[in-house]
Design an enzyme around this catalytic site. Structure first.
Site, PDB file in Angstrom:
ATOM      1  N   ASP A   8       0.881  -1.158   0.000  1.00 38.14           N
ATOM      2  CA  ASP A   8       0.000   0.000   0.000  1.00 38.14           C
ATOM      3  C   ASP A   8       0.923   1.212   0.000  1.00 38.14           C
ATOM      4  OD1 ASP A   8      -1.617   2.129   0.616  1.00 38.14           O
ATOM      5  OD2 ASP A   8      -2.255   1.375   2.574  1.00 38.14           O
ATOM      6  N   LYS A  70       2.838  11.384  -3.466  1.00 44.46           N
ATOM      7  CA  LYS A  70       1.786  10.696  -4.216  1.00 44.46           C
ATOM      8  C   LYS A  70       0.822  11.702  -4.854  1.00 44.46           C
ATOM      9  CE  LYS A  70      -1.569   6.982  -3.364  1.00 44.46           C
ATOM     10  NZ  LYS A  70      -2.042   6.090  -2.290  1.00 44.46           N
ATOM     11  N   ASP A 193     -12.720   5.524   1.988  1.00 42.92           N
ATOM     12  CA  ASP A 193     -11.275   5.586   2.221  1.00 42.92           C
ATOM     13  C   ASP A 193     -10.803   7.040   2.239  1.00 42.92           C
ATOM     14  OD1 ASP A 193      -8.515   5.511   2.101  1.00 42.92           O
ATOM     15  OD2 ASP A 193      -8.400   4.133   0.419  1.00 42.92           O
TER      16      ASP A 193
END
Ligand code: AMP
Length: 607
Positions: A8, A70, A193
């Protein structure tokens, strides 16, 4: 059996897991933590730091410490997230050669996939240390809402890190996999999420026959915990401004301390009603006057500051449910993923929206990596019946005359998939067609993400509207797009795998992968050398401590004097091998040192 890990790769933290036997397990790092900060730093001496050690020095080395990378992966230079990072990040964000982003650390430029690769490499090392063997393959997760450019760039990061990325899967799908694994249930679930940088909502159907089908997915790649931190920071900065008339934003070091303090307070307020923020000597105002920041943040204040952010996630949930044609009562369980779902306001809002308490059985920080590991092991196991049916989060199409966007594969189509459409030429005797491949939801092509372009040449001459070109889009199981175009009459066909136009060239990737391999060799060498050095020095210290006693014992014996001279020589040679960083010599020296140590102890035992 070959070991494959699930990673992840998070905005804030990353996590690695593996299936051992039938049990998915999260692998702790050397410090014993199950997650590792997605942070990379370069020190003054040029040393690379990743994870906790990078985080620990972030305040004193803010300009050379990268976090939340990210958010930048697969983005074009002019995109809003990049511009925002350029303004606010303590590290330097610079325009790259392909309309992409580079980050400058200690005067060296790094591409975003390279930085992500450093994090992946760290996760690979964590797994290798734990398993005691090399790991070559991995499944990596990405937010469901990532477009093709972002997926490609993540794949590039994998390649640079030296990992064979056997599949990219969506984070919510991974979470549902971990939730449903081995349970033999039929259930419609929502995965909410909210991580450090992104928000995703996915609705999935879990079948007792191990089929995991995504019904719909939506999200925002620029909405996450960092925005909550920013709200707290703004509140602190404004308060300080009102009190002292000083703008803390002008000081990078103060800003980094504020950011840390804001996040810490936000996290504390998940379990406490108030949090004390104390930053002594935050800035100096004029001569010899240091100013301190001291404030109390209450949970209600935090909630008021961030209410709209949580509201935005709920709006997205609403939209995706509507789009999937579902009622709230259809959802049988809600899975919370991401560190931000620990915030009571988030939990309350999600429970309120879905009219049910979210499931408590999954660990929000680990569930995604566990799901990736489950998928990894299923991909290697030929007898596995597990099937993942994911969807494409964005509509795929091409630009047509007038700047409009013509849809080929609609949003939320199950992948892998392929669709074709026939287009005709717009000019007489047109011999070439330029095809602009785009992804997005706007009818205006320019508002969508350009994935790539290619030109179909060598068409036969025909009056306008008479020549038919068949354009086929394909999306593979990784969510990566390829396109082909064919002149229907002559059969001339051209195709491309749409390589992210904001990404890297193959040569660059190969070169970076080579550098990263060298780094790995260097790092493994220094670790091995360091451990050998410590072993050798420990014995040397003991020998030196015992030396005088042994000398007294062997006084008068020629044989003993001789042995002592030899021992001295062995010690000196071991020290020289350490100075020369000669690992083999140090290893050999350890053996002879051990023999000498035994001899010394033998002599002393005779007293
Ligand atoms: P992730 O990307 O899933 O690792 O989530 C990281 C985000 O969750 C960061 O913004 C953290 O500040 C936030 N976070 C972690 N723990 C908590 C907590 N106890 N309360 C609120 N936010 C948290």
């Amino acid at each position: 059996m070959e070991k494959v890990i699930g990673i992840d790769l998070g905005t804030t933290n990353s996590c690695v897991a593996i299936v051992e036997g039938d049990t998915p397990t999260v692998i702790p790092n050397r410090g014993g933590y199950k997650t590792t900060p997605s942070m990379v730093a370069v020190t003054e001496t040029g040393k690379r730091l990743v994870g906790h050690i990078a985080k620990r020095q972030a305040i004193t080395n803010a300009e050379n410490t990268v976090f939340a990378v990210k958010r930048l992966i697969g983005r074009k230079w002019n995109s809003p997230p990049v511009m925002a990072a350029k303004e606010s990040a303590p590290y330097r964000v610079i325009e790259g050669p392909h309309d992409d982003v580079r980050i400058e650390l200690r005067s060296k430029l790094y591409s975003v996939p390279e930085i992500s690769a450093m994090i992946l490499q760290e996760m690979k090392i964590i797994a290798e240390d734990y398993l005691g063997e090399p790991v070559e393959k991995a499944v990596i997760t990405v937010p469901a809402y990532f477009n093709d450019n972002q997926r490609q760039a993540t794949r590039d990061a994998g390649a640079i890190s030296g990992l064979d990325v056997i599949r990219i899967i969506n984070e919510p799908t991974a979470a549902a996999l971990a939730y449903g694994f081995g349970k033999k249930i039929d259930r419609l679930v929502a995965v909410y999420d909210l991580g450090g940088g992104t928000f995703d909502i996915s609705i999935l159907e879990i079948g007792a026959n191990e089929v995991f089908k995504v019904i719909s997915t939506a999200g925002d790649t620029f909405l996450g915990g960092e925005d909550f931190d920013t709200r707290v920071m703004d509140w602190l900065v404004q308060g300080f401004m009102d009190e002292h008339g000083v703008d803390l934003r002008q000081d990078r070091m103060a800003l980094q301390r504020l950011k840390d303090a804001a996040e810490k307070a936000k996290m504390e307020l998940s379990s406490q009603a108030t949090s004390e923020i104390n930053l002594p000597f935050i800035i100096s105002a004029g001569q010899n006057e240091a100013l301190h920041l001291q404030r109390t943040l209450r949970r209600e204040t935090l909630e008021a500051l961030c209410e709209d952010l949580v509201g935005r996630t709920v709006d997205i949930c609403q939209a995706t449910m509507k789009e999937a044609g579902l009622k709230k009562s259809d959802i049988e369980d809600v899975i919370l993923v991401g560190g931000m779902t620990r915030m009571p306001l988030v939990q309350k809002s999600v429970a309120g929206f879905f009219d049910r308490e979210p499931c408590k059985g999954v660990h929000p920080d680990e569930v995604v990596a566990l799901g990736a590991a489950i998928q990894a092991s299923a991909l290697l196991d030929e007898s596995s019946e597990m099937l993942l049916l994911d969807v494409t989060p964005h509509t795929l199409g091409i630009m047509i005359v007038g700047g409009y966007f013509e849809e080929l594969i609609p949003q939320n189509s199950t992948v892998p998939t392929a669709r074709s459409k026939i287009f005709t030429t717009v000019r007489d005797n047109q011999t070439a067609v330029k095809i602009l491949v785009m992804q997005g939801e706007s009818t205006r092509a320019e508002e969508n993400e350009l994935l790539g372009e290619f030109i179909l040449t060598g068409l036969r001459k025909a009056p306008k509207g008479q020549l038919e070109v068949e354009v086929t889009f394909e999306i593979n199981a990784d969510g990566i797009v390829s396109v082909s175009a064919k002149d229907l009459e002559t059969g001339i066909k051209q195709s491309i795998t749409v390589t992210a136009s904001s990404g890297l060239t193959q040569e660059e990737i190969d070169k970076m992968a080579e550098e990263s391999k060298d780094y790995m060799v260097d790092r493994r060498f220094s670790e091995e050398f360091e451990s050998a050095r410590q072993d050798a020095e420990k014995i040397i210290r003991e020998l030196e401590r015992l030396y005088d006693d042994v000398e007294r014992m062997v006084k008068g014996s020629d044989f003993g004097q001789d042995a002592l001279l030899k021992a001295r020589d062995i010690i000196e040679r071991a020290k020289a091998a350490i100075d020369e960083k000669d690992l083999e010599q140090v290893k050999q020296a350890i053996e002879t040192l051990k023999r000498t140590q035994k001899m010394f102890k033998g002599v002393l035992a005779r007293t």
